[in-house]
Design a protein around this motif. Structure first.
Motif, mmCIF file in Angstrom:
data_model
loop_
_atom_site.group_PDB
_atom_site.id
_atom_site.type_symbol
_atom_site.label_atom_id
_atom_site.label_comp_id
_atom_site.label_asym_id
_atom_site.label_seq_id
_atom_site.Cartn_x
_atom_site.Cartn_y
_atom_site.Cartn_z
ATOM 1 N N ILE A 1 0.872 -1.226 0.029
ATOM 2 C CA ILE A 1 -0.059 0.021 0.072
ATOM 3 C C ILE A 1 0.875 1.277 0.126
ATOM 4 C CG2 ILE A 1 -1.660 1.247 1.342
ATOM 5 C CD1 ILE A 1 -2.725 -1.373 2.489
ATOM 6 N N ASP A 2 0.773 2.254 -1.083
ATOM 7 C CA ASP A 2 1.721 3.131 -1.152
ATOM 8 C C ASP A 2 1.292 4.470 -0.563
ATOM 9 O OD1 ASP A 2 -0.299 4.100 -2.835
ATOM 10 O OD2 ASP A 2 0.878 3.836 -4.785
ATOM 11 N N ALA A 3 1.953 5.459 -0.390
ATOM 12 C CA ALA A 3 1.430 6.600 0.363
ATOM 13 C C ALA A 3 0.098 7.325 -0.152
ATOM 14 C CB ALA A 3 2.566 7.685 0.169
ATOM 15 N N VAL A 4 0.139 7.261 -1.648
ATOM 16 C CA VAL A 4 -1.352 7.892 -2.205
ATOM 17 C C VAL A 4 -2.204 7.104 -1.758
ATOM 18 C CG1 VAL A 4 -2.432 8.249 -4.281
ATOM 19 C CG2 VAL A 4 0.084 8.783 -4.244
ATOM 20 N N THR A 5 -2.375 5.565 -1.929
ATOM 21 C CA THR A 5 -3.308 4.657 -1.794
ATOM 22 C C THR A 5 -3.659 4.935 -0.134
ATOM 23 O OG1 THR A 5 -2.612 3.170 -3.366
ATOM 24 C CG2 THR A 5 -4.425 2.480 -1.481
ATOM 25 N N ALA A 6 -2.747 4.734 0.577
ATOM 26 C CA ALA A 6 -2.929 4.920 2.199
ATOM 27 C C ALA A 6 -3.742 6.183 2.667
ATOM 28 C CB ALA A 6 -1.583 4.796 3.059
ATOM 29 N N GLN A 7 -3.220 7.261 1.832
ATOM 30 C CA GLN A 7 -3.976 8.752 2.197
ATOM 31 C C GLN A 7 -5.282 8.253 1.737
ATOM 32 O OE1 GLN A 7 -2.879 13.351 1.805
ATOM 33 N NE2 GLN A 7 -2.834 12.119 0.029
ATOM 34 N N ARG A 8 -5.579 7.775 0.518
ATOM 35 C CA ARG A 8 -6.999 7.830 0.100
ATOM 36 C C ARG A 8 -7.833 6.872 0.982
ATOM 37 N NH1 ARG A 8 -9.443 3.871 -3.984
ATOM 38 N NH2 ARG A 8 -7.869 2.780 -3.075
ATOM 39 N N ASN A 9 -7.406 5.842 1.593
ATOM 40 C CA ASN A 9 -7.889 4.905 2.409
ATOM 41 C C ASN A 9 -8.380 5.622 3.744
ATOM 42 O OD1 ASN A 9 -7.722 2.779 0.656
ATOM 43 N ND2 ASN A 9 -5.677 1.774 1.602
ATOM 44 N N GLN A 10 -7.195 6.565 4.046
ATOM 45 C CA GLN A 10 -7.691 7.164 5.395
ATOM 46 C C GLN A 10 -8.791 8.061 5.379
ATOM 47 O OE1 GLN A 10 -4.351 8.940 7.810
ATOM 48 N NE2 GLN A 10 -5.087 10.737 6.944
ATOM 49 N N TRP A 11 -8.858 8.887 4.342
ATOM 50 C CA TRP A 11 -9.819 9.962 4.062
ATOM 51 C C TRP A 11 -11.215 9.250 3.686
ATOM 52 C CZ3 TRP A 11 -8.512 13.405 7.011
ATOM 53 C CH2 TRP A 11 -7.024 13.802 6.913
ATOM 54 N N ILE A 12 -11.253 8.252 3.086
ATOM 55 C CA ILE A 12 -12.599 7.356 2.906
ATOM 56 C C ILE A 12 -13.050 6.941 4.302
ATOM 57 C CG2 ILE A 12 -13.577 5.406 2.041
ATOM 58 C CD1 ILE A 12 -11.740 5.666 -0.449
ATOM 59 N N GLN A 13 -12.108 6.472 5.250
ATOM 60 C CA GLN A 13 -12.553 5.873 6.535
ATOM 61 C C GLN A 13 -13.006 7.210 7.348
ATOM 62 O OE1 GLN A 13 -12.514 2.806 7.920
ATOM 63 N NE2 GLN A 13 -12.142 2.014 5.778
ATOM 64 N N VAL A 14 -12.526 8.301 7.406
ATOM 65 C CA VAL A 14 -12.756 9.409 8.155
ATOM 66 C C VAL A 14 -14.144 9.922 7.766
ATOM 67 C CG1 VAL A 14 -12.184 11.728 8.528
ATOM 68 C CG2 VAL A 14 -10.314 10.186 8.540
ATOM 69 N N ARG A 15 -14.403 9.875 6.428
ATOM 70 C CA ARG A 15 -15.623 10.258 5.989
ATOM 71 C C ARG A 15 -16.899 9.303 6.121
ATOM 72 N NH1 ARG A 15 -14.180 11.143 0.665
ATOM 73 N NH2 ARG A 15 -14.749 9.501 -0.145
ATOM 74 N N ALA A 16 -16.514 8.249 6.055
ATOM 75 C CA ALA A 16 -17.567 6.909 6.345
ATOM 76 C C ALA A 16 -17.647 7.168 8.026
ATOM 77 C CB ALA A 16 -16.983 5.726 6.184
ATOM 78 N N ARG A 17 -17.056 7.653 8.622
ATOM 79 C CA ARG A 17 -17.148 7.650 10.290
ATOM 80 C C ARG A 17 -17.936 9.148 10.406
ATOM 81 N NH1 ARG A 17 -12.985 3.881 9.974
ATOM 82 N NH2 ARG A 17 -12.911 2.432 11.814
ATOM 83 N N ALA A 18 -18.108 9.873 9.397
ATOM 84 C CA ALA A 18 -18.814 11.143 9.749
ATOM 85 C C ALA A 18 -18.074 11.830 10.824
ATOM 86 C CB ALA A 18 -20.026 10.943 10.034
ATOM 87 N N TRP A 19 -16.651 11.727 10.949
ATOM 88 C CA TRP A 19 -15.966 12.600 12.012
ATOM 89 C C TRP A 19 -16.085 14.182 11.888
ATOM 90 C CZ3 TRP A 19 -10.783 9.984 12.827
ATOM 91 C CH2 TRP A 19 -11.001 8.778 13.595
ATOM 92 N N ASP A 20 -16.430 14.668 10.553
ATOM 93 C CA ASP A 20 -16.385 16.009 10.211
ATOM 94 C C ASP A 20 -18.118 16.497 10.500
ATOM 95 O OD1 ASP A 20 -17.673 14.452 8.179
ATOM 96 O OD2 ASP A 20 -17.508 15.844 6.493
ATOM 97 N N ALA A 21 -18.774 15.738 10.858
ATOM 98 C CA ALA A 21 -19.922 16.076 11.321
ATOM 99 C C ALA A 21 -19.905 16.512 12.698
ATOM 100 C CB ALA A 21 -21.311 14.785 11.480
#
Length: 428
Positions: free
Chosen positions: A292-312
């Motif tokens: 898992i390269d840096a670009v993929t890891a970062q994409r995974n991270q923000w998808i997970q954050v969005r799925a958890r609705a942390w920004d709400a």
């Protein structure tokens, strides 16, 4: 006409949005084809009004030089005739017993709205909701950190006080530390305090329960001391970068047992903090075993954050030191632009991170100074590219330690304000 055009454009845009899931790929109202290829499957798009319908709506309001818009009038409010049989209207209380202006309140009707009783019998007094005295706030303004706050504000920067209360909390000195930091946070131009860094990633705490207790007690003390100021923490949640790779999630979870996403999310949902910064320093190396390269890891991270609705619950930010290098940034303009795309644009476009904090100057364990700008604020291609990001400048922040200026505090902060809209000022 300009007002009418703006109104119509706004009306048309308001009709385009995310709706209920499309039940068929042939759904004429589906707009899934407009979303990027890496959009999670649970996110779907539907036209509330198709482009053709939106055009018809616009024509309706613009035809004949906006005749329909000019002829619009407010909708009549419904009215009820209380004299008609069958209609019941609430009784209006008789004001005749309320007394005249200046009459004393009826017995038992004292609402405590009189002038406050002041110590010493003085006529003028002020009750500050903060636990800090005016003298403490004034004294803080005269310190080096207080003068840095003033300089940052004058440079147009939104200011956060950056400190770490973990050692004070463990030593039983949280109250003293809160007073010291809180007095700085009460200066004009300060919007909040970041009171924890690398929570659970460094060796300060030994258990997740201990971290939760620290965050809970520190947040409560700070909110009492500096009401109205926002609170923030910084940490790393490596398991988010694994995405759906279960082997990665299992091993990373064992490696970082204190960084459970559910516990971090609870800080937000409980209202303990208003901002969470996620460091990206581990992206390039942490996931190599699973390809898992840096670009993929970062994409995974923000998808997970969005799925958890942390920004709400809070503002979510990315934090990165990738632009700084020993001496100064050595990136060419093309390399800088590519790095900006990967580490600045991508988090912001992910619709999960709302801010990006970039380290512009720091000293490593060997004493080497890492910078983005050159010595004495000398320019370079990296800075030129960062300074061009004017449209997202309010979302960009940096960290600054007034105890180690490059030139002097005022000059440094004025320079940083060319590229950043916010600054985290280090406070002991």
């Amino acid at each position: 006409m300009r007002f009418r055009k703006i109104f119509v454009i706004g009306l048309a845009l308001s009709l385009l949005g995310i709706g209920v899931p499309a039940w068929s790929d042939n759904d004429p109202r589906s707009c899934n084809d407009l979303m990027s290829s890496d959009t999670p499957a649970y996110v779907v798009c539907r036209w509330m009004a198709t482009p053709e319908e939106a055009a018809d709506i616009a024509r309706f309001w613009l035809d004949n030089d906006g005749e329909n818009m000019r002829n619009t009038v407010p909708v009549d409010s419904p009215s009820i005739d209380c004299t008609e049989p069958g209609n019941t209207c609430p009784e209006v209380p008789d004001d005749s017993t309320s007394g005249n202006v200046g009459d004393p309140d009826p017995a038992g009707d004292d609402d405590g709205g009189g002038p406050p009783e002041c110590e010493g019998g003085t006529k003028d007094c002020y009750v500050d909701p903060s636990e800090l005295s005016a003298a403490e706030v004034k004294t803080a303004a005269e310190t080096a950190e207080g003068q840095a706050v003033k300089a940052a504000t004058e440079a147009g920067l939104r200011v956060w006080i950056d400190t770490d209360l973990a050692d004070d909390w463990k030593a039983g000195k949280l109250a003293e530390a809160v007073k010291r930091v809180g007095a700085l946070a009460m200066q004009q131009g300060v919007v909040g305090i970041r009171f924890g860094s690398q929570l659970g990633y460094n060796q300060t705490f030994t258990s997740a329960d201990e971290i939760d207790k620290f965050v809970t007690e520190s947040a409560a003390a700070l909110r009492d001391a500096v009401p109205g100021r926002k609170l923030a923490v910084h940490t790393v949640v490596p398991v988010l970068g694994c995405g759906a790779n279960e082997a990665c999630r299992t091993e990373i979870g064992k490696k970082y047992p204190l960084l459970d996403p559910e516990r971090v999310g609870a800080w937000l949902s409980k209202g303990l903090v208003d901002q969470l910064s996620l460091d990206n320093g581990h992206l390039a190396t942490e996931y190599a075993a699973w390809k898992i390269d840096a670009v993929t890891a970062q994409r995974n991270q923000w998808i997970q954050v969005r799925a958890r609705a942390w920004d709400a619950y809070a503002t979510i930010g990315a934090e990165d030191a990738v632009f700084a290098a020993p001496g100064s940034s050595q990136l060419t303009a093309e390399q800088a632009l590519k790095t900006i795309t990967e580490r600045v644009a991508t988090p912001l476009q992910s619709d999960a991170a709302e801010t990006v904090t970039l380290w512009t100057r720091w000293q490593d364990s060997k004493g080497a100074v890492n910078r983005v700008l050159g010595e004495k604020l000398a320019g370079n291609p990296t800075w030129e590219q960062l300074a061009r990001l004017s449209e997202v400048k309010p979302r960009l922040a940096t960290l600054y330690n007034p105890a180690t200026p490059e030139v002097d505090v005022a000059t440094d902060l004025k320079k940083y304000a060319e590229a950043f809209g916010q600054v985290y000022l280090a406070a002991a």
